[in-house]
Each structure stands twice: as structure tokens, then as C-alpha cells.
Motif scaffolding. Structure first.
Motif, mmCIF file in Angstrom:
data_model
loop_
_atom_site.group_PDB
_atom_site.id
_atom_site.type_symbol
_atom_site.label_atom_id
_atom_site.label_comp_id
_atom_site.label_asym_id
_atom_site.label_seq_id
_atom_site.Cartn_x
_atom_site.Cartn_y
_atom_site.Cartn_z
ATOM 1 N N VAL A 236 80.726 67.574 39.253
ATOM 2 C CA VAL A 236 81.593 68.458 38.480
ATOM 3 C C VAL A 236 80.979 69.842 38.336
ATOM 4 N N HIS A 237 79.647 69.911 38.288
ATOM 5 C CA HIS A 237 79.026 71.231 38.223
ATOM 6 C C HIS A 237 79.324 72.035 39.481
ATOM 7 N N ALA A 238 79.164 71.401 40.628
ATOM 8 C CA ALA A 238 79.384 72.107 41.893
ATOM 9 C C ALA A 238 80.855 72.475 42.073
ATOM 10 N N GLU A 239 81.752 71.484 41.857
ATOM 11 C CA GLU A 239 83.174 71.747 42.050
ATOM 12 C C GLU A 239 83.696 72.727 41.002
ATOM 13 N N GLY A 240 83.236 72.568 39.757
ATOM 14 C CA GLY A 240 83.718 73.435 38.686
ATOM 15 C C GLY A 240 83.272 74.869 38.863
ATOM 16 N N ALA A 241 82.006 75.076 39.205
ATOM 17 C CA ALA A 241 81.499 76.438 39.382
ATOM 18 C C ALA A 241 82.199 77.132 40.541
ATOM 19 N N GLU A 242 82.569 76.357 41.551
ATOM 20 C CA GLU A 242 83.254 76.944 42.692
ATOM 21 C C GLU A 242 84.672 77.373 42.344
ATOM 22 N N ARG A 243 85.314 76.669 41.415
ATOM 23 C CA ARG A 243 86.737 76.886 41.181
ATOM 24 C C ARG A 243 87.069 77.557 39.856
ATOM 25 N N VAL A 244 86.122 77.684 38.946
ATOM 26 C CA VAL A 244 86.419 78.338 37.681
ATOM 27 C C VAL A 244 86.625 79.822 37.923
ATOM 28 N N GLY A 245 87.499 80.418 37.129
ATOM 29 C CA GLY A 245 87.794 81.830 37.292
ATOM 30 C C GLY A 245 87.612 82.607 36.015
ATOM 31 N N ALA A 246 88.144 83.798 35.982
ATOM 32 C CA ALA A 246 88.003 84.659 34.809
ATOM 33 C C ALA A 246 88.724 84.102 33.595
ATOM 34 N N TYR A 247 89.670 83.219 33.808
ATOM 35 C CA TYR A 247 90.425 82.630 32.704
ATOM 36 C C TYR A 247 90.187 81.129 32.621
ATOM 37 N N GLY A 248 88.994 80.693 32.936
ATOM 38 C CA GLY A 248 88.715 79.275 32.953
ATOM 39 C C GLY A 248 89.307 78.628 34.182
ATOM 40 N N SER B 277 87.688 62.548 48.375
ATOM 41 C CA SER B 277 86.843 63.264 49.317
ATOM 42 C C SER B 277 87.258 64.724 49.428
ATOM 43 N N GLU B 278 88.535 65.001 49.194
ATOM 44 C CA GLU B 278 88.997 66.374 49.081
ATOM 45 C C GLU B 278 89.409 66.588 47.637
ATOM 46 N N PHE B 279 88.923 67.644 47.043
ATOM 47 C CA PHE B 279 89.049 67.882 45.608
ATOM 48 C C PHE B 279 90.493 67.724 45.135
ATOM 49 N N ALA B 280 90.677 67.028 43.996
ATOM 50 C CA ALA B 280 92.027 66.729 43.500
ATOM 51 C C ALA B 280 92.230 67.149 42.051
ATOM 52 N N SER C 225 88.512 54.917 36.673
ATOM 53 C CA SER C 225 89.117 56.249 36.686
ATOM 54 C C SER C 225 88.946 56.922 38.042
ATOM 55 N N VAL C 226 89.868 57.819 38.326
ATOM 56 C CA VAL C 226 89.811 58.676 39.504
ATOM 57 C C VAL C 226 89.959 60.111 39.022
ATOM 58 N N MET C 227 89.177 61.033 39.573
ATOM 59 C CA MET C 227 89.291 62.432 39.183
ATOM 60 C C MET C 227 90.521 63.047 39.842
ATOM 61 N N ALA C 228 91.635 62.881 39.167
ATOM 62 C CA ALA C 228 92.929 63.385 39.628
ATOM 63 C C ALA C 228 93.884 63.251 38.460
#
Length: 782
Positions: free
Chosen positions: A40-52, A351-354, A378-381
Motif C-alpha cells: 500500500v505504501h508503494a501503490e499509494g505513493a504512486e497514485r496519491v495526488g494534490a487532493y489525496g 496483479s493489476e492495481f484495483a 478480503s481483496v483490495m478492490a
């Protein structure tokens, strides 16, 4: 009209490569929390923006909103390493298809059960019966009613509103002397809300080597702020802070019919999707958003990059508590137990971010008292639609789309729109276990678009997005599990070009599909060989069926709307289809009522088929004659005959005195007048276009009804919504002074020992199934 198509008769969609976000399979299971956090750190940092994690604007998070000022220096904006942690909010987040839904009460009496999609898989509903009693929910109260040989006696009730707060959509699963009520709530807490924190270049004491040091939140607020846009924060020092969607499960003790009582309650952070019960085990599907991390928000576009970098660091410093949903169990004596809904080693990631949501399948033992959920998977989706066979459960969802996607990518995405599907095993009484994921082209309508036959999964979809049917066509795709991947093994396409699916029903190795735009193509699809599926026949008729119900091996009953040649709906329609010759389906007979609709069109649980007497019962609201109740139809191979109607109104009002009409002219539609807006807010109103020779009036004599929802933002000379006014000389608005469809409208029907029972918000009523004479009334108000 009859056609036969060969399998795979569909062109591959064009539009270039797919953008990021198309979930193909969930292959990753985390063995411990460190691995989960790394993900989640890697995926979140890649996708977070100026408005969260949103694209722009403020999204109502409950934590303190902070502003990254445009005056921040570039050096400060980049100074977000672990040595200089940014301020955080201190608030803690807290197969076989039945042809008759019948049962036996053990004493030889027959009774109907909830009309479910798959035999042996129960679905929650607002009413349940075991032949001796009826347990029903109306107006946030659960009622216990004894049948008493057909007259009915109300024993006790229990209020649900106090326990659920602002919960809605209550549904029941019944197990002996326990009722489990599931509802959607919105959790909230009252707490002190700090003023919005302003961040500018005076908020740090030093900036060196990209490190923010000695950050002081109070000092940051005390500095003289530069002008910023007002933030949508309640200015009062305290307010009910939004805490997000909450799924509520309430256990009710029914052992004393005169005093049913709430015992244990379970609150789960997340949005309730749906539930299924097989045997003594219920599975509840919940999708939970991640907590807000105290994201900063820019005061202007020039500060967006600064806010983005700061938000990336917030993601990197997040803990499992920021991502994993929680639960709270409250027992009868008021004791509370809270914890994580799922352990890290039971979380899977595609395997591909959801997306950052968590889709969880919670198992509940209906034989025992409500306890803390154990071994949730649980599944991250996210999740939208649930289908279940007796041993497998599927949840579908629209695939994740990056909020920052540009217009070109969005165009590619809309043309190649896909739906992700996640499969879980629910065999036995143990917890659900994740098995596989995949995706299919297009979007699906509802749970009836899905079917599991001996492990092969079939799904009917319409290409493109749910909000547009331009250039669309539909298909049925067959998928099988290969490892942890749901892989396509076959498809049949080319269904309803330029149209979308309105209903699907699977019966054995055959699927019946209805598409619609102007006419209703009714398709018969052979699924016997998943790798060589084919359309065997089709029939084009006016209108459409939005719910299909098999009543014999070769007869299908369809409930929907009749329509004009131009495709405008005109009123409720029930069609009887003979499919004994798959190559040439026939519409044997139709039953219609102008200017009317039925809840069974969109909620299958409102439909009743009683095979013993060949009786179909469905709710009916007719605006032409101000009727709201139920219609009883006798259906045989020869056709459909209306047996009669059931009303919960003791005396029918005099329609001539209960309604009135107003002839509208162009001045009624001007922006200054705004009369059309108020007209469309009245659910009991009736709009109609009348020709010079039409009598019109409240009964709608010959005039053409115009659905209220088509009148939003419409003007007499506008053609945007396709309302053709040519040939009409006046527009009438009719309203009712005494028609109360909310209280008297029938919501559910059931048969118990030869009596037809109907439920409204006003009462539970019994009528003789043969004569339809009223035999008993049980009031549910007061």
C-alpha cells in the motif's frame, strides 16, 4: 424473427491499449503485515495526488483538512523525508432455478418463501415467513405477526432506528427464534474540530537537504495566513464528523413473540453490498474505503505539486490501521469488543492495481449468537453486485480508474470499459476463501447477469460504459479458473447492437436475454458447450422485460414495460413466452396497464409465482386510475388472465373528487417561473401530452403519459430528451389529493395455507387465494 449466430461472433473492441487499472487477476496474498504495508505504501505513493486519492476538490474526510499554500517554496515542498514527519490528525478512526418459491411449515401447510435467484441460496428481504408467523420490517420497526389461521395477530414489535441511527435498507435473514437484520448506516461521532490548518513558508524553522524539521502545527496556524479559498468545514467548534459508510448487523431474539428484543449488534466499517445464506451460514459482502490520512489540499493550482509531495509522505508513513477496516461488537449487556475485520494474511491484491478499497466477505453462523467476525477474507478492490451458487460467491465491480486520467485515456477507457469479477469459495460452514479474479468487457446489469454452472462462470454484459449505449452491443462470456485467474474460454456476442441488456435469466444450459432501445429482442442462447455458445433464436416485440421468471420447462414470464414504436414506455407489461422451440420463441400473450409500473420490474423479491394455482402476483401502481396495490394474474400455457386486484385502501376514493389537472403553457417552463421543477418533485403527479380530441383529465383519457424523470430540465420546444410534441395541443399536469401510494402500496406478497398475504407500510393483509376476498387485516402503524 429467427436468427442463429455462430460462437464468438463479435469483433474485438478497438481503441488502443488499456490504461492502468484493468484488473485481470488477484495473485498476491500477503503473508504478514509488513508485506501488506510495503504494497500500500508503494501503490499509494504512486497514485496519491494534490487532493489525496480524489481528482480535485474536498471529499468530506473526517480528519482535519490542511492547506498547502501556494507560497510554499519548492525546497519546502520537497522536504518530506522520514526525518521531518508532516503533521497528522490526532483523531483515531475508530444453478437450479426454482419455478415456484414454496415451502412446507411441517404441519402439511404450504407457504411461499422469498423469490430467490438460485434454489438453496437464501437472500435477505424485508419480510420472512415459516408458515406459522410473518417477520416484517416497515418504517424502521420489526414486527412479529402470528398467522392465526388466516386472520393474523400482531404480537410484538421492536424499533430499529435507535440501534441503527441513520441506517436504511433493512433486510432480514430468519433462523429459528433469531432474526438477523442487515442494514446500511452512516457512522458519525461528535468531537472537537480544529480550525483548518494553513501551511506556508513561515511554518518551518529550517529547510535543509529536503528535510522539514521542527514542524509546529499550532505555530503554523498562528502565522498570518495568505488569502485562501474558504474550506467546507463547519465553523462551529463541534459538529457530527462524517465517519463513512457502516454495515450494521442486528441480532433480534424472537423467543418471546410479544417482546422481541435486540441482543447483539455488529458494526462493520464499510458499505453493505448484499448477503446470501446457504444452510446455517450467511455471507455478507462489504466494501470499505481506506481512512483519510490527513491529506493536505492546495489553495491554488500552483500549490498542487507541493501538496502532492506532502501527501506522498503521509502515505509512506501510514500504518495498517489506516487501511484495514474495523468492526465493533456490542453484546446484550452493553460490552463492546473492537478489532480489525481481516488479518493481513487474509488480504489479497490484484496483479493489476484495483483501488484502495477493501472488499470483504464476512461469515456469520445463523445457528448461534452474533459474535466477532472470524477469518474474514478480503481483496483490495471495491464491490458492486453479488451472485452466489450453493458453493461459490462472486462479486463484480467496475474496474479502478485513476482520478488523474486525461481525456485521451478516458476515451480509450470508455471504449474498452471492463468489469472485474472476484470469486470466493463458500462450500461448507467455514469462512469464505478467495479463489480467483478476472475481468470481462463491458458492464453488467445486476445479479441475474451472472451464473455458475459446475464451476463455469457465465456473465452477460453490454459493451461500453453504463451511462451510454452508443455503439453498444451485448454478449455472454464464459470463464473458468486457471490457477487464480478467471480466464475466458468462450463467448457469444452481437446481441442487441445499439441497445443494452434489460434482463437475463439462466435456466439449465440456456440463457434468456432481453435487450432494448426501441423494441425488445428476446434472445435464446445455448450455453451447453461454454466454448461454442450460440444464439438459437430471437423475437422482436414492443417494450421490454426487466425481470424474467421460468414457470415451466418451456414457459417464461417477463415483467417490464410496454413501449411505443419510438421506444417510449407506456405502462406495466407482463409477457408470456413459449420457448419450447429455441429457434423460434413465441410471445403467447401479454397483459398491460397504461401509465403504470411494478416494483417487480427492478426487485425480483417483489414477484410471486405460486405454481399450485398457476398464479402470479406483483405490486402495481397505476397513475391513470390512482391505484396502488397488487394484481393477481392467472397464467397458463394458453395465456394471461387478470384474476383481480388487492388494495390496502378500505374505501376507494371518488376519483373525480380526489384528483385535478392543470393545463400548462410555455410560461410554466420558464426559468423565472420554475413551476416544472416543483411539478417533478411530486411522486404522485402525472404528466400527459394531449391531442385536440383527447378528453384528458386525471384518468388520462387517451393522452400520452410522460414519465416524471424525463421532464427534468425539459422545455416544450426542446428535443434533447426525445419528447416529440408534434400533433399535441396541450400539456397537462394532474395531481392527487388523496392518493397515498407510499402507505398503501404493496411491497411484498406471499401465500400461506391458501391465503394470499400482502405487505405494505400500512398493514399486513390476508385475502382468499381463490376468491380474493379479504379475510384479515393486521395494522402495522401506531
Amino acid at each position: 424473427m429467427t436468427t442463429t449466430r455462430e460462437p464468438n461472433d463479435i469483433e474485438e473492441p478497438s481503441g488502443g491499449s488499456r490504461p492502468v487499472g484493468f484488473a485481470r487477476a488477484a495473485l498476491r496474498q500477503f503473508d504478514e503485515c509488513g508485506a501488506f504495508l510495503d504494497y500500500v505504501h508503494a501503490e499509494g505513493a504512486e497514485r496519491v495526488g494534490a487532493y489525496g486519492f480524489g481528482s480535485n476538490g474536498w471529499f468530506g474526510f473526517d480528519d482535519v483538512v490542511m492547506v498547502a499554500e501556494e507560497a510554499m517554496t519548492d525546497d519546502m515542498a520537497e522536504a518530506t523525508t522520514a526525518e521531518g514527519e508532516l503533521p497528522r490528525s490526532t483523531a483515531a478512526p475508530s444453478e437450479s432455478v426454482p419455478v415456484a418459491n414454496e415451502g412446507d411449515d411441517g404441519d402439511g401447510g404450504e407457504f411461499s418463501t422469498t423469490n430467490v435467484q438460485v434454489e438453496g441460496v437464501d437472500e435477505p428481504d424485508i419480510v420472512k415467513t415459516d408458515g406459522d408467523r410473518v417477520i416484517a420490517i416497515t418504517d424502521n420497526q420489526l414486527h412479529y405477526i402470528d398467522i392465526d389461521g388466516g386472520s393474523g395477530t400482531k404480537r410484538g414489535s421492536v424499533a430499529l432506528s435507535d440501534e441503527f441511527g441513520s441506517a436504511y435498507g433493512h433486510e432480514i435473514l430468519l433462523a429459528g427464534d433469531r432474526a438477523f437484520v442487515i442494514a446500511q448506516g452512516e457512522g458519525s461521532i461528535d468531537r472537537f474540530i480544529d480550525p483548518p490548518m494553513l501551511v506556508d513558508d513561515a511554518t518551518t524553522e529550517s529547510v535543509e537537504n529536503d528535510v522539514v524539521e521542527d514542524f509546529d502545527a499550532e505555530a503554523a496556524f498562528a502565522t498570518e495566513p495568505l488569502p485562501v479559498e474558504p474550506l467546507p468545514i463547519d465553523p462551529l467548534p463541534t459538529r457530527p464528523a462524517f465517519y463513512g459508510p457502516t454495515t450494521m448487523v442486528l441480532e433480534i431474539d424472537l423467543s418471546d413473540p410479544d417482546a422481541p428484543r435486540v441482543t447483539n449488534t455488529l458494526s462493520i466499517k464499510g458499505r453493505y453490498i448484499s448477503a446470501r445464506a446457504v444452510g446455517n451460514t450467511a455471507r455478507i459482502a462489504v466494501t470499505s474505503p481506506a481512512n483519510d490520512l490527513g491529506f493536505l489540499y492546495p489553495s491554488s493550482p500552483s500549490a498542487e505539486e507541493s501538496a502532492k509531495k506532502a501527501n506522498q509522505e503521509l502515505v509512506r508513513n501510514s500504518t495498517t490501521a489506516d487501511w484495514i477496516p474495523t468492526y465493533t461488537l456490542t453484546t446484550t449487556d452493553g460490552q463492546q469488543t473492537s478489532g480489525d475485520l481481516v488479518s493481513c494474511d487474509q488480504i489479497h491484491a490484484p496483479s493489476e492495481f484495483a483501488g484502495f478499497d477493501m472488499l470483504s466477505i464476512v461469515s456469520i453462523d445463523l445457528d448461534g449468537a452474533l459474535t466477532s467476525p472470524a477469518e474474514t477474507t478480503s481483496v483490495m478492490a471495491t464491490g458492486d453486485t453479488v451472485y452466489a451458487s450453493q458453493d461459490r460467491l462472486y462479486v463484480s465491480t467496475n474496474v479502478w480508474l485513476a482520478p488523474t486520467i486525461d481525456e485521451e485515456e478516458r476515451g480509450i477507457w470508455e471504449e474498452n470499459y471492463e468489469t472485474a469479477i472476484h470469486r470466493f469459495s463458500i462450500a461448507g460452514d467455514g469462512p469464505a476463501s478467495y479463489e480467483a479474479s478476472g475481468s470481462v468487457d463491458g458492464h453488467l446489469l445486476n445479479q441475474f447477469a451472472m451464473n455458475d454452472r459446475d464451476g463455469t462462470f457465465f456473465v452477460a454484459t453490454t459493451s461500453g460504459t453504463p451511462w451510454s449505449s452508443d455503439g453498444s452491443e451485448s454478449q455472454i462470456v464464459a470463464l473458468q479458473v486457471n490457477g487464480e485467474v478467471l480466464e475466458e474460454v468462450g463467448r457469444v456476442g452481437g446481441l442487441g447492437k445499439g441497445e443494452r441488456i434489460f434482463s437475463v435469466r439462466y435456466v439449465g444450459d440456456t440463457a434468456y436475454v432481453v435487450t432494448f432501445r426501441q423494441t425488445d429482442p428476446f434472445y435464446v442462447v445455448d450455453l451447453a458447450d461454454p466454448r461454442a455458445m450460440a444464439v438459437r433464436g430471437e423475437l422482436k416485440i414492443p417494450g421490454y422485460s426487466s425481470y424474467l421468471h421460468p414457470i415451466s420447462d418451456h414457459l417464461i414470464l417477463g415483467v417490464g414495460q410496454d413501449a411505443s414504436e419510438e421506444g417510449f414506455t407506456t405502462g406495466a407489461k407482463v409477457s408470456l413466452f413459449d420457448v419450447s422451440n429455441p429457434a423460434s420463441p413465441i410471445e403467447v400473450d401479454v397483459w398491460t396497464v397504461p401509465n403504470s409500473s411494478s416494483d417487480a420490474e427492478f426487485d425480483h423479491r417483489a414477484f410471486l409465482w405460486w405454481a399450485s394455482t398457476s398464479t402470479a402476483v406483483l405490486p402495481l401502481t397505476s397513475w391513470s386510475d390512482q391505484f396502488s396495490g397488487a394484481v393477481v394474474l392467472n397464467v397458463t400455457a394458453d395465456g394471461i388472465e387478470e384474476q383481480g386486484r388487492i388494495t390496502h385502501v378500505d374505501e376507494q376514493p371518488d376519483l373525480s373528487g380526489a384528483t385535478d389537472c392543470q393545463v400548462l403553457d410555455a410560461s410554466s417552463f420558464t426559468e423565472d417561473d420554475g413551476e416544472l421543477f416543483w411539478i417533478t418533485q411530486d411522486p404522485n403527479s402525472q404528466m400527459q401530452l394531449c391531442r385536440p380530441d383527447d378528453a384528458g383529465g386525471a384518468a388520462g383519457f387517451v393522452c400520452d403519459a410522460v414519465p416524471i424523470d424525463e421532464l427534468q430540465n425539459w422545455a416544450p420546444n426542446s428535443t434533447e430528451l426525445g419528447i416529440d410534441v408534434e400533433g399535441f395541443d396541450r400539456f397537462e399536469f394532474c395531481w392527487n389529493q388523496g392518493f397515498d401510494g407510499y402507505r398503501t402500496g404493496v411491497r411484498r406478497t406471499m401465500v400461506i395455507d391458501g391465503q394470499l398475504w400482502t405487505l405494505s407500510n400500512l398493514r399486513l393483509q390476508a385475502n382468499d387465494l381463490q376468491t380474493l376476498e379479504r379475510t384479515g387485516v393486521v395494522g402495522l402503524t401506531g
